[in-house]
Design a protein around this motif. Structure first.
Motif, PDB file in Angstrom:
ATOM      1  N   PRO A  31       0.808  -1.229   0.000  1.00 48.39           N
ATOM      2  CA  PRO A  31       0.000   0.000   0.000  1.00 48.39           C
ATOM      3  C   PRO A  31       0.839   1.276   0.000  1.00 48.39           C
ATOM      4  O   PRO A  31       0.373   2.306  -0.510  1.00 48.39           O
ATOM      5  CB  PRO A  31      -0.817  -0.134   1.280  1.00 48.39           C
ATOM      6  N   GLU A  32       2.060   1.234   0.526  1.00 49.91           N
ATOM      7  CA  GLU A  32       2.917   2.423   0.525  1.00 49.91           C
ATOM      8  C   GLU A  32       3.388   2.801  -0.884  1.00 49.91           C
ATOM      9  O   GLU A  32       3.925   3.895  -1.083  1.00 49.91           O
ATOM     10  CB  GLU A  32       4.136   2.192   1.421  1.00 49.91           C
ATOM     11  N   ASP A  33       3.204   1.915  -1.847  1.00 47.85           N
ATOM     12  CA  ASP A  33       3.560   2.228  -3.234  1.00 47.85           C
ATOM     13  C   ASP A  33       2.430   2.957  -3.958  1.00 47.85           C
ATOM     14  O   ASP A  33       2.601   3.363  -5.123  1.00 47.85           O
ATOM     15  CB  ASP A  33       3.881   0.936  -4.001  1.00 47.85           C
ATOM     16  N   THR A  34       1.295   3.135  -3.303  1.00 47.00           N
ATOM     17  CA  THR A  34       0.180   3.851  -3.912  1.00 47.00           C
ATOM     18  C   THR A  34       0.567   5.299  -4.170  1.00 47.00           C
ATOM     19  O   THR A  34       1.001   6.012  -3.258  1.00 47.00           O
ATOM     20  CB  THR A  34      -1.055   3.791  -2.995  1.00 47.00           C
ATOM     21  N   ALA A  35       0.431   5.729  -5.403  1.00 47.93           N
ATOM     22  CA  ALA A  35       0.829   7.080  -5.791  1.00 47.93           C
ATOM     23  C   ALA A  35       0.506   7.307  -7.260  1.00 47.93           C
ATOM     24  O   ALA A  35       0.157   6.361  -7.978  1.00 47.93           O
ATOM     25  CB  ALA A  35       2.331   7.288  -5.569  1.00 47.93           C
ATOM     26  N   THR A  36       0.630   8.547  -7.683  1.00 50.47           N
ATOM     27  CA  THR A  36       0.646   8.845  -9.110  1.00 50.47           C
ATOM     28  C   THR A  36       2.090   8.724  -9.580  1.00 50.47           C
ATOM     29  O   THR A  36       2.975   9.337  -8.995  1.00 50.47           O
ATOM     30  CB  THR A  36       0.101  10.247  -9.399  1.00 50.47           C
ATOM     31  N   TYR A  37       2.299   7.949 -10.611  1.00 50.78           N
ATOM     32  CA  TYR A  37       3.639   7.710 -11.129  1.00 50.78           C
ATOM     33  C   TYR A  37       3.849   8.554 -12.385  1.00 50.78           C
ATOM     34  O   TYR A  37       3.023   8.536 -13.301  1.00 50.78           O
ATOM     35  CB  TYR A  37       3.842   6.224 -11.430  1.00 50.78           C
ATOM     36  N   TYR A  38       4.974   9.257 -12.399  1.00 48.21           N
ATOM     37  CA  TYR A  38       5.308  10.148 -13.500  1.00 48.21           C
ATOM     38  C   TYR A  38       6.574   9.688 -14.203  1.00 48.21           C
ATOM     39  O   TYR A  38       7.532   9.248 -13.557  1.00 48.21           O
ATOM     40  CB  TYR A  38       5.531  11.575 -12.992  1.00 48.21           C
ATOM     41  N   CYS A  39       6.583   9.852 -15.506  1.00 50.93           N
ATOM     42  CA  CYS A  39       7.763   9.626 -16.311  1.00 50.93           C
ATOM     43  C   CYS A  39       8.301  10.990 -16.730  1.00 50.93           C
ATOM     44  O   CYS A  39       7.529  11.894 -17.052  1.00 50.93           O
ATOM     45  CB  CYS A  39       7.384   8.792 -17.532  1.00 50.93           C
ATOM     46  N   ALA A  40       9.624  11.136 -16.718  1.00 49.18           N
ATOM     47  CA  ALA A  40      10.217  12.420 -17.055  1.00 49.18           C
ATOM     48  C   ALA A  40      11.515  12.216 -17.827  1.00 49.18           C
ATOM     49  O   ALA A  40      12.193  11.198 -17.669  1.00 49.18           O
ATOM     50  CB  ALA A  40      10.483  13.226 -15.788  1.00 49.18           C
ATOM     51  N   SER A  41      11.856  13.205 -18.628  1.00 48.91           N
ATOM     52  CA  SER A  41      13.065  13.157 -19.457  1.00 48.91           C
ATOM     53  C   SER A  41      14.063  14.206 -18.996  1.00 48.91           C
ATOM     54  O   SER A  41      13.680  15.334 -18.667  1.00 48.91           O
ATOM     55  CB  SER A  41      12.698  13.390 -20.923  1.00 48.91           C
ATOM     56  N   SER A  42      15.339  13.834 -18.981  1.00 50.57           N
ATOM     57  CA  SER A  42      16.396  14.755 -18.571  1.00 50.57           C
ATOM     58  C   SER A  42      17.489  14.791 -19.641  1.00 50.57           C
ATOM     59  O   SER A  42      17.779  13.782 -20.267  1.00 50.57           O
ATOM     60  CB  SER A  42      17.003  14.286 -17.253  1.00 50.57           C
ATOM     61  N   PRO A  43      18.118  15.953 -19.824  1.00 50.07           N
ATOM     62  CA  PRO A  43      19.262  16.009 -20.753  1.00 50.07           C
ATOM     63  C   PRO A  43      20.486  15.266 -20.232  1.00 50.07           C
ATOM     64  O   PRO A  43      21.442  15.043 -20.972  1.00 50.07           O
ATOM     65  CB  PRO A  43      19.563  17.498 -20.859  1.00 50.07           C
ATOM     66  N   TRP A  44      20.466  14.873 -18.961  1.00 42.67           N
ATOM     67  CA  TRP A  44      21.620  14.251 -18.340  1.00 42.67           C
ATOM     68  C   TRP A  44      21.273  12.872 -17.796  1.00 42.67           C
ATOM     69  O   TRP A  44      20.110  12.530 -17.594  1.00 42.67           O
ATOM     70  CB  TRP A  44      22.138  15.135 -17.196  1.00 42.67           C
ATOM     71  N   ALA A  45      22.298  12.115 -17.493  1.00 45.19           N
ATOM     72  CA  ALA A  45      22.120  10.788 -16.916  1.00 45.19           C
ATOM     73  C   ALA A  45      22.267  10.836 -15.401  1.00 45.19           C
ATOM     74  O   ALA A  45      22.807  11.788 -14.844  1.00 45.19           O
ATOM     75  CB  ALA A  45      23.154   9.826 -17.507  1.00 45.19           C
ATOM     76  N   ASN A  46      21.790   9.802 -14.749  1.00 44.52           N
ATOM     77  CA  ASN A  46      21.992   9.578 -13.316  1.00 44.52           C
ATOM     78  C   ASN A  46      21.485  10.729 -12.451  1.00 44.52           C
ATOM     79  O   ASN A  46      22.116  11.103 -11.473  1.00 44.52           O
ATOM     80  CB  ASN A  46      23.471   9.325 -13.015  1.00 44.52           C
ATOM     81  N   GLN A  47      20.344  11.273 -12.807  1.00 49.77           N
ATOM     82  CA  GLN A  47      19.761  12.361 -12.035  1.00 49.77           C
ATOM     83  C   GLN A  47      18.649  11.826 -11.141  1.00 49.77           C
ATOM     84  O   GLN A  47      17.829  11.022 -11.571  1.00 49.77           O
ATOM     85  CB  GLN A  47      19.200  13.438 -12.964  1.00 49.77           C
ATOM     86  N   ARG A  48      18.608  12.303  -9.895  1.00 47.22           N
ATOM     87  CA  ARG A  48      17.585  11.888  -8.945  1.00 47.22           C
ATOM     88  C   ARG A  48      16.680  13.035  -8.506  1.00 47.22           C
ATOM     89  O   ARG A  48      15.659  12.803  -7.876  1.00 47.22           O
ATOM     90  CB  ARG A  48      18.251  11.257  -7.715  1.00 47.22           C
ATOM     91  N   ARG A  49      17.074  14.243  -8.787  1.00 53.01           N
ATOM     92  CA  ARG A  49      16.276  15.391  -8.388  1.00 53.01           C
ATOM     93  C   ARG A  49      15.302  15.769  -9.498  1.00 53.01           C
ATOM     94  O   ARG A  49      15.671  15.810 -10.663  1.00 53.01           O
ATOM     95  CB  ARG A  49      17.165  16.582  -8.048  1.00 53.01           C
ATOM     96  N   ALA A  50      14.070  16.066  -9.120  1.00 52.44           N
ATOM     97  CA  ALA A  50      13.057  16.415 -10.111  1.00 52.44           C
ATOM     98  C   ALA A  50      13.467  17.647 -10.913  1.00 52.44           C
ATOM     99  O   ALA A  50      13.108  17.779 -12.086  1.00 52.44           O
ATOM    100  CB  ALA A  50      11.722  16.662  -9.409  1.00 52.44           C
ATOM    101  N   GLU A  51      14.248  18.542 -10.296  1.00 51.09           N
ATOM    102  CA  GLU A  51      14.654  19.765 -10.970  1.00 51.09           C
ATOM    103  C   GLU A  51      15.562  19.504 -12.181  1.00 51.09           C
ATOM    104  O   GLU A  51      15.714  20.363 -13.041  1.00 51.09           O
ATOM    105  CB  GLU A  51      15.410  20.680  -9.987  1.00 51.09           C
ATOM    106  N   GLU A  52      16.160  18.327 -12.236  1.00 52.49           N
ATOM    107  CA  GLU A  52      17.052  17.994 -13.354  1.00 52.49           C
ATOM    108  C   GLU A  52      16.292  17.410 -14.549  1.00 52.49           C
ATOM    109  O   GLU A  52      16.907  17.086 -15.563  1.00 52.49           O
ATOM    110  CB  GLU A  52      18.105  16.993 -12.877  1.00 52.49           C
TER     111      GLU A  52
END
Length: 122
Positions: A87-108
């Motif tokens: 149940p802790e996995d319940t959420a809206t899941y988003y896919c996003a694209s970044s110009p860089w690799a290995n990014q964990r921050r949404a701002e990237e």
């Protein structure tokens, strides 16, 4: 660049679900695609990421060994296979694209899909 997610739904605890993300416009070089999720009342959090060419993969520790990210370059699609859901996995899941690799921050990440709802409940 416009990611489009699909595959969300209702699943019982312990079950599995696979999300898909089609990304148009940026599928060359080692740019990254990430999956994030956001539960009600919580901040958006990183889940997993992958690059298009080298298939460099990185996960958040909370989902490592339960979730598996992969890609199909011919279809410009990234998949998120989710196993042993709780149940802790319940959420809206988003896919996003970044110009860089290995990014964990949404701002990237500069391009986001609309999200797909995943609900884990009995």
């Amino acid at each position: 660049v416009q990611p489009v997610e699909s595959g969300g739904g209702l699943v019982q605890p312990g079950g599995s679900l696979t999300l898909s993300c089609v990304v148009s416009g940026r599928t060359v070089s080692d740019t990254g695609v990430g999956w994030f999720r956001q539960a009600p009342g919580k901040e958006r959090e990183f889940v997993a990421g992958i690059t298009w060419t080298s298939a460099w993969i990185w996960y958040d520790d909370s989902v490592n060994r339960r979730f598996h990210i992969s890609r199909d370059n011919a279809k410009n699609t990234v998949f998120l296979e989710m196993n042993n859901l709780n149940p802790e996995d319940t959420a809206t899941y988003y896919c996003a694209s970044s110009p860089w690799a290995n990014q964990r921050r949404a701002e990237e990440y500069d391009s986001w899909g609309q999200g797909t709802q995943v609900t884990v409940s009995s």
